[in-house]
Design an enzyme around this catalytic site. Structure first.
Site, PDB file in Angstrom:
ATOM      1  N   LEU A  33      12.389  -5.349 -37.132  1.00 25.25           N
ATOM      2  CA  LEU A  33      11.803  -4.001 -37.142  1.00 25.25           C
ATOM      3  C   LEU A  33      11.571  -3.489 -35.729  1.00 25.25           C
ATOM      4  O   LEU A  33      11.165  -4.248 -34.843  1.00 25.25           O
ATOM      5  CB  LEU A  33      10.453  -4.035 -37.866  1.00 25.25           C
ATOM      6  CG  LEU A  33      10.491  -4.370 -39.352  1.00 25.25           C
ATOM      7  CD1 LEU A  33       9.078  -4.608 -39.866  1.00 25.25           C
ATOM      8  CD2 LEU A  33      11.170  -3.252 -40.125  1.00 25.25           C
ATOM      9  N   ASP A  59      12.235 -10.838 -38.785  1.00 22.85           N
ATOM     10  CA  ASP A  59      11.116 -10.915 -37.836  1.00 22.85           C
ATOM     11  C   ASP A  59      10.328 -12.223 -37.916  1.00 22.85           C
ATOM     12  O   ASP A  59       9.260 -12.341 -37.290  1.00 22.85           O
ATOM     13  CB  ASP A  59      10.161  -9.738 -38.070  1.00 22.85           C
ATOM     14  CG  ASP A  59      10.720  -8.428 -37.517  1.00 22.85           C
ATOM     15  OD1 ASP A  59      10.996  -8.389 -36.303  1.00 22.85           O
ATOM     16  OD2 ASP A  59      10.867  -7.475 -38.291  1.00 22.85           O
ATOM     17  N   GLU A  65       3.092 -15.421 -35.011  1.00 22.02           N
ATOM     18  CA  GLU A  65       1.687 -15.058 -34.794  1.00 22.02           C
ATOM     19  C   GLU A  65       1.175 -14.114 -35.878  1.00 22.02           C
ATOM     20  O   GLU A  65      -0.007 -14.146 -36.236  1.00 22.02           O
ATOM     21  CB  GLU A  65       1.540 -14.349 -33.443  1.00 22.02           C
ATOM     22  CG  GLU A  65       0.175 -13.685 -33.264  1.00 22.02           C
ATOM     23  CD  GLU A  65       0.014 -12.991 -31.925  1.00 22.02           C
ATOM     24  OE1 GLU A  65      -0.818 -13.463 -31.147  1.00 22.02           O
ATOM     25  OE2 GLU A  65       0.715 -12.004 -31.655  1.00 22.02           O
ATOM     26  N   ASP A  66       2.077 -13.259 -36.381  1.00 19.43           N
ATOM     27  CA  ASP A  66       1.638 -12.215 -37.307  1.00 19.43           C
ATOM     28  C   ASP A  66       1.274 -12.746 -38.684  1.00 19.43           C
ATOM     29  O   ASP A  66       0.737 -12.004 -39.505  1.00 19.43           O
ATOM     30  CB  ASP A  66       2.729 -11.136 -37.422  1.00 19.43           C
ATOM     31  CG  ASP A  66       2.877 -10.376 -36.122  1.00 19.43           C
ATOM     32  OD1 ASP A  66       1.855 -10.170 -35.441  1.00 19.43           O
ATOM     33  OD2 ASP A  66       4.015 -10.014 -35.780  1.00 19.43           O
ATOM     34  N   ARG A 113       7.943  -8.188 -44.339  1.00 16.39           N
ATOM     35  CA  ARG A 113       7.496  -9.388 -43.614  1.00 16.39           C
ATOM     36  C   ARG A 113       6.608 -10.293 -44.487  1.00 16.39           C
ATOM     37  O   ARG A 113       6.255 -11.398 -44.062  1.00 16.39           O
ATOM     38  CB  ARG A 113       6.784  -8.994 -42.313  1.00 16.39           C
ATOM     39  CG  ARG A 113       7.699  -8.266 -41.310  1.00 16.39           C
ATOM     40  CD  ARG A 113       7.198  -8.348 -39.886  1.00 16.39           C
ATOM     41  NE  ARG A 113       7.055  -9.719 -39.447  1.00 16.39           N
ATOM     42  CZ  ARG A 113       6.434 -10.104 -38.339  1.00 16.39           C
ATOM     43  NH1 ARG A 113       5.898  -9.180 -37.551  1.00 16.39           N
ATOM     44  NH2 ARG A 113       6.321 -11.377 -37.998  1.00 16.39           N
ATOM     45  N   ARG A 117      -0.395  -1.313 -38.825  1.00 14.42           N
ATOM     46  CA  ARG A 117      -0.166  -2.495 -39.663  1.00 14.42           C
ATOM     47  C   ARG A 117      -1.459  -3.079 -40.264  1.00 14.42           C
ATOM     48  O   ARG A 117      -1.406  -3.886 -41.184  1.00 14.42           O
ATOM     49  CB  ARG A 117       0.508  -3.591 -38.829  1.00 14.42           C
ATOM     50  CG  ARG A 117       1.912  -3.254 -38.327  1.00 14.42           C
ATOM     51  CD  ARG A 117       2.954  -3.458 -39.411  1.00 14.42           C
ATOM     52  NE  ARG A 117       4.288  -3.079 -38.944  1.00 14.42           N
ATOM     53  CZ  ARG A 117       5.124  -3.914 -38.329  1.00 14.42           C
ATOM     54  NH1 ARG A 117       4.767  -5.155 -38.110  1.00 14.42           N
ATOM     55  NH2 ARG A 117       6.314  -3.496 -37.956  1.00 14.42           N
ATOM     56  N   HIS A 152       0.776  -3.289 -32.159  1.00 17.03           N
ATOM     57  CA  HIS A 152      -0.389  -4.121 -32.476  1.00 17.03           C
ATOM     58  C   HIS A 152      -1.434  -4.047 -31.364  1.00 17.03           C
ATOM     59  O   HIS A 152      -1.103  -3.714 -30.215  1.00 17.03           O
ATOM     60  CB  HIS A 152       0.041  -5.605 -32.570  1.00 17.03           C
ATOM     61  CG  HIS A 152       0.797  -5.960 -33.799  1.00 17.03           C
ATOM     62  ND1 HIS A 152       1.926  -6.739 -33.774  1.00 17.03           N
ATOM     63  CD2 HIS A 152       0.583  -5.666 -35.100  1.00 17.03           C
ATOM     64  CE1 HIS A 152       2.376  -6.913 -35.002  1.00 17.03           C
ATOM     65  NE2 HIS A 152       1.583  -6.261 -35.832  1.00 17.03           N
ATOM     66  N   CYS A 162       3.294 -13.294 -29.614  1.00 13.68           N
ATOM     67  CA  CYS A 162       3.828 -13.207 -30.989  1.00 13.68           C
ATOM     68  C   CYS A 162       4.598 -14.431 -31.441  1.00 13.68           C
ATOM     69  O   CYS A 162       4.764 -14.654 -32.641  1.00 13.68           O
ATOM     70  CB  CYS A 162       4.809 -12.054 -31.112  1.00 13.68           C
ATOM     71  SG  CYS A 162       4.397 -10.581 -30.253  1.00 13.68           S
TER      72      CYS A 162
END
Ligand SMILES: CN(C)C(=N)NCCC[C@H](N)C(=O)O
Length: 252
Positions: free
Chosen positions: A21, A64, A69-70, A89, A135, A163, A247
């Site tokens: 993305l 992704d 980390e996300d 995701r 997000r 972010h 990330c």
């Protein structure tokens, strides 16, 4: 750092990385071979800094997934699974959950009806800063606080970037560094203004050591002048997808 070696969770770049993305940048081509080499160097730098490396299982259908980390927030033996704000995701979280369970962490979930990406959650000193971004929503912010008791939780409005941790991170002493044009600084104790955008993104590797991207040379120089040990790494293929040094891992 003292005590037992810490663990770094990472996930290798998948075959569809170039389809990742892009929200705030103009899409640029991504070279998968170069990305793999840059990721290997990143993992080697974490190992050099004393982290035991653990790979999360691949999620090759998710371009992704390397931005691990996300998918979770970890602190003090507990983990909160993210509820990714980008629907595509969401399948990334299951593999991270399995890795966290294997490490013996206590797992919590935010539940349905809210979204939160790990890239919006920053621990600095005794405060959690949670980005209110495209997000991560306010409902998630409310649910996050009781799941991580014992520390202050402060919401920070984020604008024009993906972010919170695109715009602001912390140094080992808990002080904040970032780009004031992208975060509402009202609730912050202070912010060292990063000399360039990528300098807002610092990864703490130890009590005196940080990592910054090669795209932030003035920040690296400034941090060195301030007495920090600075590891500089080219992660350009991930920056093309709005990634940064934070990330690509979850440090436990
Ligand atoms: C601190 N940052 C920026 C992160 N933790 N994650 C970056 C994710 C990038 C990915 N293409 C996406 O759009 O989701």
């Amino acid at each position: 750092m003292t005590g037992a070696p810490r663990t770094a969770l990472v996930r290798a770049p998948g075959p569809r990385l170039a389809e990742g993305l892009v929200t705030h940048l103009t899409r640029a081509p991504v070279d998968l071979g170069l990305a793999r080499a840059q990721h290997d160097a990143y993992v080697a730098a974490l190992a050099d800094a004393g982290f035991a490396i653990r790979y999360v299982e691949p999620a090759d259908d998710c371009p992704d997934a390397v931005f691990v980390e996300d998918t979770a927030i970890v602190s003090g033996g507990r983990a909160i699974l993210a509820s990714p704000g980008a629907p595509e995701r969401r399948p990334e979280v299951a593999g991270t959950e399995r890795a966290l369970r294997d490490l013996g962490l206590e797992i919590h979930a935010l539940g349905e009806g809210c979204t939160l990406d790990g890239g919006d959650v920053l621990l600095a000193g005794d405060t959690w800063y949670v980005g209110r971004s495209g997000r991560t929503d306010d409902e998630a912010l409310c649910r996050f606080a009781p799941l991580m008791p014992g520390r202050r939780v402060v919401g920070v409005k984020v604008g024009g970037v993906l972010h919170l941790k695109t715009a602001m991170t912390a140094l080992p002493d808990g002080s904040l560094i970032g780009s004031p044009e992208h975060v509402d600084t009202a609730g912050l104790p202070g912010l060292l203004v990063a000399p360039e955008p990528a300098g807002a993104r610092v990864l703490v590797l130890g009590d005196e050591q940080v990592m910054v991207a090669a795209s932030a040379p003035r920040t690296a120089a400034r941090l060195r002048a301030d007495g920090w040990r600075v590891t500089v790494l080219d992660i350009g293929q991930f920056e093309a997808l709005e990634g940064s040094v934070t990330c690509l891992s979850i440090l436990i």
